[in-house]
Write a protein that holds these residues in place. Structure first.
Motif, PDB file in Angstrom:
ATOM      1  N   LEU A 154      -4.077   2.723  -5.124  1.00  0.00           N
ATOM      2  CA  LEU A 154      -4.977   2.744  -3.974  1.00  0.00           C
ATOM      3  C   LEU A 154      -4.281   2.253  -2.706  1.00  0.00           C
ATOM      4  O   LEU A 154      -4.527   2.777  -1.606  1.00  0.00           O
ATOM      5  CB  LEU A 154      -6.211   1.887  -4.256  1.00  0.00           C
ATOM      6  CG  LEU A 154      -7.151   2.387  -5.352  1.00  0.00           C
ATOM      7  CD1 LEU A 154      -8.321   1.424  -5.520  1.00  0.00           C
ATOM      8  CD2 LEU A 154      -7.659   3.788  -5.042  1.00  0.00           C
ATOM      9  N   ARG A 155      -3.398   1.256  -2.838  1.00  0.00           N
ATOM     10  CA  ARG A 155      -2.679   0.762  -1.664  1.00  0.00           C
ATOM     11  C   ARG A 155      -1.741   1.818  -1.102  1.00  0.00           C
ATOM     12  O   ARG A 155      -1.466   1.829   0.107  1.00  0.00           O
ATOM     13  CB  ARG A 155      -1.889  -0.508  -2.025  1.00  0.00           C
ATOM     14  CG  ARG A 155      -2.770  -1.714  -2.312  1.00  0.00           C
ATOM     15  CD  ARG A 155      -1.972  -3.009  -2.276  1.00  0.00           C
ATOM     16  NE  ARG A 155      -0.970  -3.069  -3.310  1.00  0.00           N
ATOM     17  CZ  ARG A 155      -1.132  -3.681  -4.483  1.00  0.00           C
ATOM     18  NH1 ARG A 155      -2.292  -4.250  -4.778  1.00  0.00           N
ATOM     19  NH2 ARG A 155      -0.159  -3.711  -5.373  1.00  0.00           N
ATOM     20  N   ASP A 156      -1.264   2.713  -1.968  1.00  0.00           N
ATOM     21  CA  ASP A 156      -0.338   3.754  -1.521  1.00  0.00           C
ATOM     22  C   ASP A 156      -1.030   5.003  -1.007  1.00  0.00           C
ATOM     23  O   ASP A 156      -0.388   5.881  -0.420  1.00  0.00           O
ATOM     24  CB  ASP A 156       0.603   4.150  -2.675  1.00  0.00           C
ATOM     25  CG  ASP A 156       1.581   3.045  -3.029  1.00  0.00           C
ATOM     26  OD1 ASP A 156       1.789   2.150  -2.179  1.00  0.00           O
ATOM     27  OD2 ASP A 156       2.139   3.076  -4.141  1.00  0.00           O
ATOM     28  N   THR A 204      -9.148  -2.869   4.780  1.00  0.00           N
ATOM     29  CA  THR A 204      -9.810  -4.086   4.284  1.00  0.00           C
ATOM     30  C   THR A 204      -9.729  -4.166   2.763  1.00  0.00           C
ATOM     31  O   THR A 204      -9.512  -5.241   2.206  1.00  0.00           O
ATOM     32  CB  THR A 204     -11.275  -4.117   4.727  1.00  0.00           C
ATOM     33  OG1 THR A 204     -11.910  -2.869   4.356  1.00  0.00           O
ATOM     34  CG2 THR A 204     -11.397  -4.299   6.229  1.00  0.00           C
ATOM     35  N   SER A 205      -9.907  -3.022   2.091  1.00  0.00           N
ATOM     36  CA  SER A 205      -9.806  -3.004   0.631  1.00  0.00           C
ATOM     37  C   SER A 205      -8.387  -3.313   0.190  1.00  0.00           C
ATOM     38  O   SER A 205      -8.169  -4.054  -0.778  1.00  0.00           O
ATOM     39  CB  SER A 205     -10.240  -1.642   0.074  1.00  0.00           C
ATOM     40  OG  SER A 205     -11.595  -1.392   0.372  1.00  0.00           O
ATOM     41  N   LYS A 206      -7.417  -2.737   0.883  1.00  0.00           N
ATOM     42  CA  LYS A 206      -6.018  -2.991   0.532  1.00  0.00           C
ATOM     43  C   LYS A 206      -5.684  -4.470   0.673  1.00  0.00           C
ATOM     44  O   LYS A 206      -5.033  -5.058  -0.193  1.00  0.00           O
ATOM     45  CB  LYS A 206      -5.096  -2.155   1.425  1.00  0.00           C
ATOM     46  CG  LYS A 206      -5.167  -0.652   1.176  1.00  0.00           C
ATOM     47  CD  LYS A 206      -4.219   0.092   2.094  1.00  0.00           C
ATOM     48  CE  LYS A 206      -4.288   1.585   1.854  1.00  0.00           C
ATOM     49  NZ  LYS A 206      -3.377   2.350   2.734  1.00  0.00           N
ATOM     50  N   THR A 207      -6.162  -5.079   1.747  1.00  0.00           N
ATOM     51  CA  THR A 207      -5.891  -6.496   1.979  1.00  0.00           C
ATOM     52  C   THR A 207      -6.554  -7.355   0.913  1.00  0.00           C
ATOM     53  O   THR A 207      -5.952  -8.290   0.372  1.00  0.00           O
ATOM     54  CB  THR A 207      -6.395  -6.916   3.367  1.00  0.00           C
ATOM     55  OG1 THR A 207      -5.721  -6.145   4.362  1.00  0.00           O
ATOM     56  CG2 THR A 207      -6.124  -8.392   3.625  1.00  0.00           C
ATOM     57  N   ALA A 208      -7.811  -7.038   0.593  1.00  0.00           N
ATOM     58  CA  ALA A 208      -8.540  -7.811  -0.411  1.00  0.00           C
ATOM     59  C   ALA A 208      -7.871  -7.700  -1.775  1.00  0.00           C
ATOM     60  O   ALA A 208      -7.773  -8.689  -2.507  1.00  0.00           O
ATOM     61  CB  ALA A 208      -9.983  -7.331  -0.499  1.00  0.00           C
TER      62      ALA A 208
END
Length: 226
Positions: free
Chosen positions: A108-110, A117-121
């Motif tokens: 998901l981060r890629d 916000t989701s990537k940071t969390a």
């Protein structure tokens, strides 16, 4: 075409690169021990795991996480993530959810479509249970929680049946019979999971699966990682 349906099919696909195919969740030991040697026995084992483990713990956790992601409550996401990890009774089951959770979170981060916000969390979580990034993706794509829970249960069911086909072994037609029979329960189980999420009524008392997982950790020859 309904893009949400396409995204949901993507999340539930066996092609999702999280390694789900490499886990049997104790089924391999049940076959090795002689407890599961027929199609009927395999169907009963998977039925009980679906009803007493997935629908009572994992699916309610998924729905609760989905709600937290949709609300933007990252503190609640972290709390639910930690609570779910604490329900994994054996080293293998804990390692399974963390490996799959890490793999999906990294995917998901890629992906460019994932909100920052989701990537940071997800990055802030030291350990990530598999339902946590799965729910993050479902929340971002605005997938209905009952549909999400049904698809999550289906993905688990499909993986378990395919494991049984390899392990018992069974023919492909037997596997399809099992999928047709067991899939009939999924809508009701998703509704039960929603009720449990509403009432914060998680339950993970499955001693048979726990003992099977413990025995699998010391099993001499294995195809699966759990």
């Amino acid at each position: 075409m309904n893009l949400q349906l396409v995204r949901l099919l993507h999340l539930a696909s066996p092609a999702l690169p999280v390694g789900a195919f490499s886990y049997s969740q104790g089924l391999e030991w049940a076959v090795e021990s002689g407890a599961v040697t027929t199609e009927a026995a395999a169907q009963l084992w998977i039925h009980d795991a679906l009803h007493f483990a997935l629908a009572r713990c994992e699916a309610p956790a998924l729905i609760a996480l989905l709600r937290a992601w949709k609300a933007g409550d990252t503190a609640e996401v972290a709390r639910l993530n930690a609570e779910f990890i604490s329900t994994r009774e054996t080293a293998e089951l804990r390692a399974e959810t963390l490996q799959m959770g890490y793999s999906l979170a990294r995917l998901l981060r890629d992906l460019p479509d994932t909100p920052g916000t989701s990537k940071t969390a997800l990055l802030d979580l030291r350990e990530i249970a598999f339902p946590t990034p799965w729910a993050a993706a479902a929340a971002h794509w605005q997938i209905d929680e009952l549909e999400a829970a049904t698809a999550y249960l289906w993905a688990w069911l499909e993986n378990q049946v395919m494991a049984a086909v390899k392990l018992v072994p069974l023919g492909q037609t037997a596997g399809q019979r099992m999928l047709v029979a067991l899939a009939e329960d999924l809508p009701a189980l998703a509704t039960e999971a929603q009720r449990r999420a509403d009432e914060q009524d998680w339950e993970n008392f499955t001693p048979g699966m726990t003992l099977a997982s413990c025995q699998h950790e010391i099993q001499y020859t294995r195809l699966f990682r759990s």
